[in-house]
Design a protein around this motif. Structure first.
Motif, PDB file in Angstrom:
ATOM      1  N   SER A  24       0.804  -1.217   0.000  1.00 26.63           N
ATOM      2  CA  SER A  24       0.000   0.000   0.000  1.00 26.63           C
ATOM      3  C   SER A  24       0.840   1.271   0.000  1.00 26.63           C
ATOM      4  O   SER A  24       0.296   2.361   0.072  1.00 26.63           O
TER       5      SER A  24
ATOM      6  N   VAL B 127       2.546   4.767  -4.712  1.00 31.47           N
ATOM      7  CA  VAL B 127       1.506   5.623  -5.279  1.00 31.47           C
ATOM      8  C   VAL B 127       1.980   6.145  -6.629  1.00 31.47           C
ATOM      9  O   VAL B 127       3.038   6.785  -6.716  1.00 31.47           O
TER      10      VAL B 127
ATOM     11  N   ALA C 297      -3.612  13.675  -2.005  1.00 34.48           N
ATOM     12  CA  ALA C 297      -4.707  12.863  -1.463  1.00 34.48           C
ATOM     13  C   ALA C 297      -4.364  11.380  -1.512  1.00 34.48           C
ATOM     14  O   ALA C 297      -4.649  10.628  -0.573  1.00 34.48           O
ATOM     15  N   ALA C 298      -3.727  10.958  -2.616  1.00 34.10           N
ATOM     16  CA  ALA C 298      -3.341   9.552  -2.740  1.00 34.10           C
ATOM     17  C   ALA C 298      -2.253   9.193  -1.732  1.00 34.10           C
ATOM     18  O   ALA C 298      -2.242   8.096  -1.171  1.00 34.10           O
TER      19      ALA C 298
ATOM     20  N   ARG D 183      -1.816  10.602   1.242  1.00 31.94           N
ATOM     21  CA  ARG D 183      -2.462  10.494   2.560  1.00 31.94           C
ATOM     22  C   ARG D 183      -3.205   9.174   2.701  1.00 31.94           C
ATOM     23  O   ARG D 183      -3.211   8.555   3.769  1.00 31.94           O
ATOM     24  N   ALA D 184      -3.827   8.730   1.616  1.00 29.30           N
ATOM     25  CA  ALA D 184      -4.563   7.458   1.664  1.00 29.30           C
ATOM     26  C   ALA D 184      -3.622   6.275   1.851  1.00 29.30           C
ATOM     27  O   ALA D 184      -4.040   5.214   2.328  1.00 29.30           O
ATOM     28  N   ALA D 185      -2.347   6.439   1.477  1.00 25.40           N
ATOM     29  CA  ALA D 185      -1.383   5.347   1.592  1.00 25.40           C
ATOM     30  C   ALA D 185      -0.734   5.269   2.970  1.00 25.40           C
ATOM     31  O   ALA D 185      -0.003   4.318   3.252  1.00 25.40           O
TER      32      ALA D 185
ATOM     33  N   ALA E 221      -2.650   2.986   8.888  1.00 29.30           N
ATOM     34  CA  ALA E 221      -3.700   3.378   9.829  1.00 29.30           C
ATOM     35  C   ALA E 221      -3.131   3.694  11.205  1.00 29.30           C
ATOM     36  O   ALA E 221      -3.607   4.593  11.902  1.00 29.30           O
TER      37      ALA E 221
ATOM     38  N   VAL F  13      -1.766   7.241  11.130  1.00 29.79           N
ATOM     39  CA  VAL F  13      -2.877   8.201  11.100  1.00 29.79           C
ATOM     40  C   VAL F  13      -3.509   8.323  12.486  1.00 29.79           C
ATOM     41  O   VAL F  13      -3.834   9.427  12.951  1.00 29.79           O
TER      42      VAL F  13
END
Length: 338
Positions: free
Chosen positions: A302, A305, A316-317, A319-321, A324, A327
């Protein structure tokens, strides 16, 4: 940002005194022998414990297990470089081991495989190849030839390109085509039998090439074609690497990790760091052999990107990577916590 050099402490007859000076943190460690020869190089979650375990200061081996080789009698110095983020640790290790062990002698790595498709050929077909012939028309990487073959079969189910390597002139009565199982079950567009025109067939191949090159075009893609698969020649990507206090962004171009163009930022400065990213031209051997291995690891799947679209979409991509766990620590104000 260039990669840091190792710090060294001489042993000089005092193994325990040298080991205690090694930080108890994650990174890459090296033990040198006589004349500065490398005896051991490895990644470690705790450098001090790692060094001690190879210099006779570790815990005794469990019953029935072979004890570690004690290098204390040969070792002259201990070196280390700290790295609290997983990709940075792997990158440091690979850069340090490259001049010591040639790729051909690395039993931990297998050459990655790629799919080759050139829509400009008269009757394009998908084949499995390595990178030896250059990156033109290659899509990947895949962890090995078997994985690439599974991806090729999945592609054929979506785009009925010919699987054969036969040379032919299209003819509805061509015996080669009439006797072909793929043509009979219509899993192939059968250009040999003129079921599609040459231009229409090449357009089908071009759509397949776009599908392979752009993960955003692969909605509901089969698991055999991971998100990391893209055009090997010109693909630009970022490896997102979350450490304890900051995020590392490593540009990748044509399979080369661009160490000097890496950016590091706290969570609050991530958008600005993404805006500053660059993918300069690079020469020399690519990093596909170990990078492909990283991308198929649990942490690596993951973290990769592709850099398509504008800076806002890339941010945005990125941050999504982020993991968890990272974050959650940011949300809780515990970015520096272990």
């Amino acid at each position: 940002m260039s990669l840091p050099a190792l710090a060294f402490v001489p042993i000089a007859g005092d193994v325990a005194g040298a080991v205690v000076r090694v930080p108890a943190s994650a990174g890459v460690g090296q033990i040198l022998g006589p004349d500065g020869k490398s005896l051991l190089l490895a990644s470690a979650s705790n450098l001090r414990r790692w060094a001690g375990s190879h210099l006779g200061l570790g815990k005794p081996a469990a019953p029935g297990r072979r004890p570690r080789t004690n290098l204390a009698g040969l070792a002259s110095a201990i070196g280390w470089v700290e790295a609290d983020a997983p990709f940075r640790q792997r990158l440091l290790y690979e850069r340090l081991v490259a001049p010591l062990v040639p790729l051909t002698a690395r039993r931990d790595l297998k050459p990655p495989a790629f799919l080759h498709l050139d829509p400009l050929q008269r009757f394009p077909r998908v084949t499995v190849r390595g990178v030896e012939g250059g990156p033109h028309g290659l899509y990947g990487p895949f962890r090995d030839r078997r994985a690439a073959e599974k991806a090729r079969d999945a592609l054929h189910r979506l785009f009925p390109l010919r699987p054969c390597d036969s040379a032919f002139e299209p003819d509805p009565a061509l015996p080669l085509g009439l006797g072909c199982l793929y043509a009979q079950v219509r899993s192939c567009a059968a250009p040999c039998l003129a079921r599609v025109g040459e231009e229409e067939y090449r357009a089908l191949a071009a759509r397949a090439a776009v599908w392979l090159a752009d993960p955003s075009a692969r909605k509901d893609a089969p698991a055999a074609v991971p998100l990391a698969v893209s055009a090997a020649g010109g693909a630009r990507a970022v490896v997102v690497d979350a450490g304890r206090t900051e995020i590392g962004l490593y540009p990748v171009r044509a399979g080369r990790v661009l160490d000097g163009a890496a950016a590091f930022a706290p969570p609050s400065g991530l958008d600005a760091a993404v805006t500053r990213l660059d993918w300069p031209e690079a020469s020399g051997p690519d990093d596909w052999p170990w990078l492909a291995a990283w991308l198929r690891s649990p942490r690596g799947r993951s973290s990769y990107v592709l850099a398509g679209g504008d800076a806002a979409a890339l941010a945005a991509a990125v941050r999504a990577a982020l993991p968890a766990s990272f974050v959650a620590r940011v949300a809780g104000g515990n970015v520096g916590a272990s």
